[in-house]
Design an enzyme around this catalytic site. Structure first.
Site, PDB file in Angstrom:
ATOM      1  N   GLU A   1       1.277  -5.732 -12.461  1.00 19.02           N
ATOM      2  CA  GLU A   1       1.413  -4.333 -12.890  1.00 19.02           C
ATOM      3  C   GLU A   1       2.215  -4.146 -14.177  1.00 19.02           C
ATOM      4  O   GLU A   1       3.121  -3.317 -14.245  1.00 19.02           O
ATOM      5  CB  GLU A   1       2.036  -3.515 -11.751  1.00 19.02           C
TER       6      GLU A   1
ATOM      7  N   ASN B   1      -2.370  -9.506 -12.157  1.00 19.05           N
ATOM      8  CA  ASN B   1      -2.775  -8.589 -11.079  1.00 19.05           C
ATOM      9  C   ASN B   1      -2.356  -7.165 -11.421  1.00 19.05           C
ATOM     10  O   ASN B   1      -1.221  -6.932 -11.853  1.00 19.05           O
ATOM     11  CB  ASN B   1      -2.065  -9.049  -9.790  1.00 19.05           C
TER      12      ASN B   1
ATOM     13  N   ASP C   1      -8.072  -1.448  -0.291  1.00 18.61           N
ATOM     14  CA  ASP C   1      -8.078  -0.453   0.784  1.00 18.61           C
ATOM     15  C   ASP C   1      -8.767   0.794   0.257  1.00 18.61           C
ATOM     16  O   ASP C   1      -8.711   1.091  -0.927  1.00 18.61           O
ATOM     17  CB  ASP C   1      -6.691  -0.158   1.376  1.00 18.61           C
TER      18      ASP C   1
ATOM     19  N   GLU D   1      -6.089  -6.392  -3.256  1.00 21.44           N
ATOM     20  CA  GLU D   1      -5.341  -5.513  -2.341  1.00 21.44           C
ATOM     21  C   GLU D   1      -6.227  -4.366  -1.862  1.00 21.44           C
ATOM     22  O   GLU D   1      -5.793  -3.209  -1.767  1.00 21.44           O
ATOM     23  CB  GLU D   1      -4.093  -4.953  -3.046  1.00 21.44           C
TER      24      GLU D   1
ATOM     25  N   HIS E   1      -7.037  -0.219  -4.936  1.00 23.28           N
ATOM     26  CA  HIS E   1      -6.606   0.785  -3.954  1.00 23.28           C
ATOM     27  C   HIS E   1      -7.381   2.069  -4.259  1.00 23.28           C
ATOM     28  O   HIS E   1      -7.176   2.682  -5.308  1.00 23.28           O
ATOM     29  CB  HIS E   1      -5.102   1.058  -4.093  1.00 23.28           C
TER      30      HIS E   1
HETATM   31  O1  G3I Z   1      11.899  -3.321   5.974  1.00 23.30           O
HETATM   32  C1  G3I Z   1      12.572  -2.121   5.582  1.00 23.30           C
HETATM   33  C2  G3I Z   1      13.164  -1.424   6.777  1.00 23.30           C
HETATM   34  O2  G3I Z   1      14.144  -2.263   7.347  1.00 23.30           O
HETATM   35  C3  G3I Z   1      13.750  -0.092   6.338  1.00 23.30           C
HETATM   36  O3  G3I Z   1      14.191   0.598   7.462  1.00 23.30           O
HETATM   37  C4  G3I Z   1      12.710   0.729   5.616  1.00 23.30           C
HETATM   38  C5  G3I Z   1      13.306   2.027   5.090  1.00 23.30           C
HETATM   39  O4  G3I Z   1      12.586   2.535   4.002  1.00 23.30           O
HETATM   40  O5  G3I Z   1      12.198  -0.016   4.522  1.00 23.30           O
HETATM   41  C6  G3I Z   1      11.582  -1.221   4.900  1.00 23.30           C
HETATM   42  O6  G3I Z   1      11.106  -1.867   3.755  1.00 23.30           O
HETATM   43  C7  G3I Z   1       9.934  -1.324   3.158  1.00 23.30           C
HETATM   44  C8  G3I Z   1       8.899  -2.420   3.042  1.00 23.30           C
HETATM   45  O7  G3I Z   1       7.758  -1.928   2.371  1.00 23.30           O
HETATM   46  C9  G3I Z   1       8.479  -2.994   4.393  1.00 23.30           C
HETATM   47  O8  G3I Z   1       7.827  -2.026   5.121  1.00 23.30           O
HETATM   48  C10 G3I Z   1      10.287  -0.785   1.793  1.00 23.30           C
HETATM   49  O9  G3I Z   1      11.152   0.349   1.908  1.00 23.30           O
HETATM   50  C11 G3I Z   1       9.025  -0.371   1.083  1.00 23.30           C
HETATM   51  O10 G3I Z   1       9.349  -0.041  -0.261  1.00 23.30           O
HETATM   52  C12 G3I Z   1       8.028  -1.521   1.065  1.00 23.30           C
HETATM   53  O11 G3I Z   1       6.819  -1.046   0.498  1.00 23.30           O
HETATM   54  C13 G3I Z   1       5.970  -2.040   0.003  1.00 23.30           C
HETATM   55  C14 G3I Z   1       5.632  -1.723  -1.437  1.00 23.30           C
HETATM   56  O12 G3I Z   1       4.701  -2.671  -1.921  1.00 23.30           O
HETATM   57  C15 G3I Z   1       6.865  -1.763  -2.323  1.00 23.30           C
HETATM   58  O13 G3I Z   1       6.538  -1.634  -3.656  1.00 23.30           O
HETATM   59  C16 G3I Z   1       4.715  -2.047   0.854  1.00 23.30           C
HETATM   60  O14 G3I Z   1       5.028  -2.530   2.153  1.00 23.30           O
HETATM   61  C17 G3I Z   1       3.664  -2.961   0.218  1.00 23.30           C
HETATM   62  O15 G3I Z   1       2.448  -2.782   0.883  1.00 23.30           O
HETATM   63  C18 G3I Z   1       3.478  -2.586  -1.228  1.00 23.30           C
HETATM   64  O16 G3I Z   1       2.566  -3.469  -1.795  1.00 23.30           O
HETATM   65  C19 G3I Z   1       2.213  -3.194  -3.147  1.00 23.30           C
HETATM   66  C20 G3I Z   1       1.921  -4.502  -3.815  1.00 23.30           C
HETATM   67  O17 G3I Z   1       3.010  -5.379  -3.688  1.00 23.30           O
HETATM   68  C21 G3I Z   1       1.578  -4.311  -5.285  1.00 23.30           C
HETATM   69  N1  G3I Z   1       0.498  -3.368  -5.442  1.00 23.30           N
HETATM   70  C22 G3I Z   1       0.703  -2.087  -4.762  1.00 23.30           C
HETATM   71  C23 G3I Z   1       0.962  -2.312  -3.286  1.00 23.30           C
HETATM   72  C24 G3I Z   1       1.047  -1.002  -2.551  1.00 23.30           C
HETATM   73  O18 G3I Z   1       2.145  -0.253  -2.982  1.00 23.30           O
END
Ligand code: G3I
Length: 474
Positions: free
Chosen positions: A161, A203, A271, A269, A240
């Site tokens: 990105e 990516n 969806d 990725e 996405h």
């Molecule tokens: O694990 C913690 C948890 O302990 C806490 O209570 C909670 C509170 O907000 O956060 C949890 O962590 C989160 C994590 O996902 C696991 O669920 C983070 O806040 C959250 O920011 C994180 O989001 C991820 C996101 O990337 C961050 O940028 C998504 O799961 C993940 O699917 C997403 O993936 C990205 C790719 O890497 C790049 N392309 C876009 C894609 C979708 O956004």
């Protein structure tokens, strides 16, 4: 001997040989037999079908059951990101990522690495850095993580990105971008040196519509990298989709145009928000577009059940919250099963009247590199096991193999062609960088059982040409 560098194309060859009885039945086409899982059906055309995996869900038996049954490629959803693997500078933690990698490999699945350099999900220490200190820290991160997972990763999202949304086609402003426009290629070179066997991908999202400025900007960067010999093997389109960002009508064109630059294309990725028939049709369009592009090598969906998705409210995945297959699942499976088969297996069917052979021919490119492998007096051999040449340099991996007896140490002597200079090497002690260079074992790879092998590597400026190796052992 000629060193085969990389398979570049495949063509299915169908021949029918009429047996002596003379009643001819000529088969002229192959069609995929219906496989019952996403991974198996994608494999029929030489592709993979993967999913993002969240390490915290590996204790959920429904989740793991679907994962193990359906997929043959895995991406860690968050566990390989910079904040996860280097939470404090210089202190690397791989426990959560390893859990996913080990699960995948234990099930015979391959792994996409995500991601080595990104403006987002940086640990606090990195967010506050800038300039040459940040550049160095970023390169160290790329080197350390790619080295740790060396040999276990099919493809790395080296940089994620890095381009801005909107109509400018500019790079995204970030602390990494402010270290200098060459930060992306520096990351790719570091990744290549650390893991020469992994495909290296750029990516991004919103790069699906061929007419969009961001797509065009990424295209121009990849084109430039290929022209200048920056090591890049693939482009990842995150894909996405939802009503604001639908599957574009020119999606296949985008995939094909990137592929025409000489890189693989991967849907990384996927969806698609929605439900029912409309969602199923959109998934079908994406899968068919990939299948129509030879170098679209695989598709990864960003999660398993709708409830596992980062956009769960949009029910964008192939399984519902209970793990049941949705209409979208069926449309994807059917599309994969309808693809022409390019399997690498050779099958022979004999009937009383005909013999039909279906086989696959593989066209390969050869580098001009020749290797002369010489058996050392105390029983080892050395050969180039991988070589990636770009316009101004190359990375080579050398395999040292013990003979019929165990060895306690080895050294490989390499005669480099004139003009070649080694700039970096790993997994060995090196003396010299031009002319005849000697690589000796390090503490952890000197002992080899009879027939056992180990690998070391180096990066050099210049053209590999003829590489001549001699191995001696203790
Ligand atoms: O694990 C913690 C948890 O302990 C806490 O209570 C909670 C509170 O907000 O956060 C949890 O962590 C989160 C994590 O996902 C696991 O669920 C983070 O806040 C959250 O920011 C994180 O989001 C991820 C996101 O990337 C961050 O940028 C998504 O799961 C993940 O699917 C997403 O993936 C990205 C790719 O890497 C790049 N392309 C876009 C894609 C979708 O956004």
């Amino acid at each position: 001997m000629k060193l085969t560098a990389r398979s570049v194309s495949r063509a299915a060859l169908v021949t029918a040989l009429v047996a002596a009885t003379g009643s001819a039945v000529v088969l002229t086409a192959t069609t995929a037999s219906a496989a019952s899982t996403l991974g198996a059906s994608a494999a029929q055309s030489g592709r993979y079908f993967g999913t993002a995996v969240a390490g915290g869900r590996l204790g959920d038996s429904t989740y793991v059951g679907i994962l193990n049954r359906e997929f043959n490629m895995v991406t860690a959803e968050n566990e390989m990101k910079i904040d996860a693997t280097e939470p404090q500078q210089g202190r690397f933690t791989y426990t959560n990522a390893d859990r996913i990698v080990n699960h995948a490999r234990g099930q015979g699945m391959r792994v996409r690495g995500h991601t080595l350099a990104w403006h987002s999900q940086q640990p606090a220490w990195m967010q506050s850095m800038s300039g040459s200190a940040l550049r160095q820290a970023m390169l160290n991160h790329v080197t350390q993580v790619a080295t740790y997972y060396r040999g276990k990763i099919y493809a790395w999202d080296v940089v994620n990105e890095a381009f801005a949304d909107g109509s400018t086609g500019a790079r995204r402003d970030s602390n990494l971008q402010r270290t200098g426009n060459d930060w992306i290629e520096a990351a790719f070179r570091a990744a290549r040196a650390a893991d020469p066997g992994a495909k290296l991908c750029y990516n991004d999202y919103n790069t699906d519509d061929w007419t969009h400025a961001k797509t065009q900007a990424v295209y121009r960067m990849v084109q430039d990298f290929k022209q200048r010999g920056v090591p890049i093997d693939c482009v990842g389109l995150q894909s996405h989709f939802n009503s604001q960002s639908p599957v574009p009508s020119n999606y296949q064109t985008t995939l094909q145009n990137f592929a025409n630059l000489g890189v693989d294309v991967q849907i990384t990725e996927l969806d698609i928000e929605g439900s029912g028939t409309a969602q199923a049709q959109n998934y079908e369009r994406v899968v068919k577009a990939c299948l129509a592009v030879t170098r679209c090598t695989g598709i990864t969906v960003w999660g398993i059940r709708d409830s596992d998705s980062w956009r769960s409210y949009g029910t964008p995945l192939l399984f519902d919250n209970n793990g049941n297959k949705k209409a979208a699942y069926t449309s994807v499976l059917n599309a994969l099963n309808a693809a022409p088969t390019t399997s690498t297996t050779t099958t022979t069917t004999t009937t009383s009247s005909t013999t039909t052979t279906t086989s696959t021919t593989t066209t390969t490119t050869s580098t001009t590199t020749t290797t002369s492998t010489t058996q050392g007096p105390a029983g080892c051999s050395a050969s180039v096991s991988a070589l990636d040449q770009w316009s101004s340099g190359f990375v080579a991996t050398i395999k040292v193999t013990a003979g019929s007896a165990a060895v306690n140490g080895w050294s490989a002597s390499l005669a480099l062609p004139p003009g070649v200079t080694i700039v970096n090497s790993w997994n060995s002690e090196r003396s010299g960088s031009t002319g005849t260079v000697t690589f000796g074992n390090v503490a952890y790879n000197g002992g080899l059982p009879a027939g056992g092998s180990t690998e070391f590597g180096f990066q050099a400026n210049g053209t590999a040409g003829a590489l001549s190796l001699t191995c001696t052992s203790r």
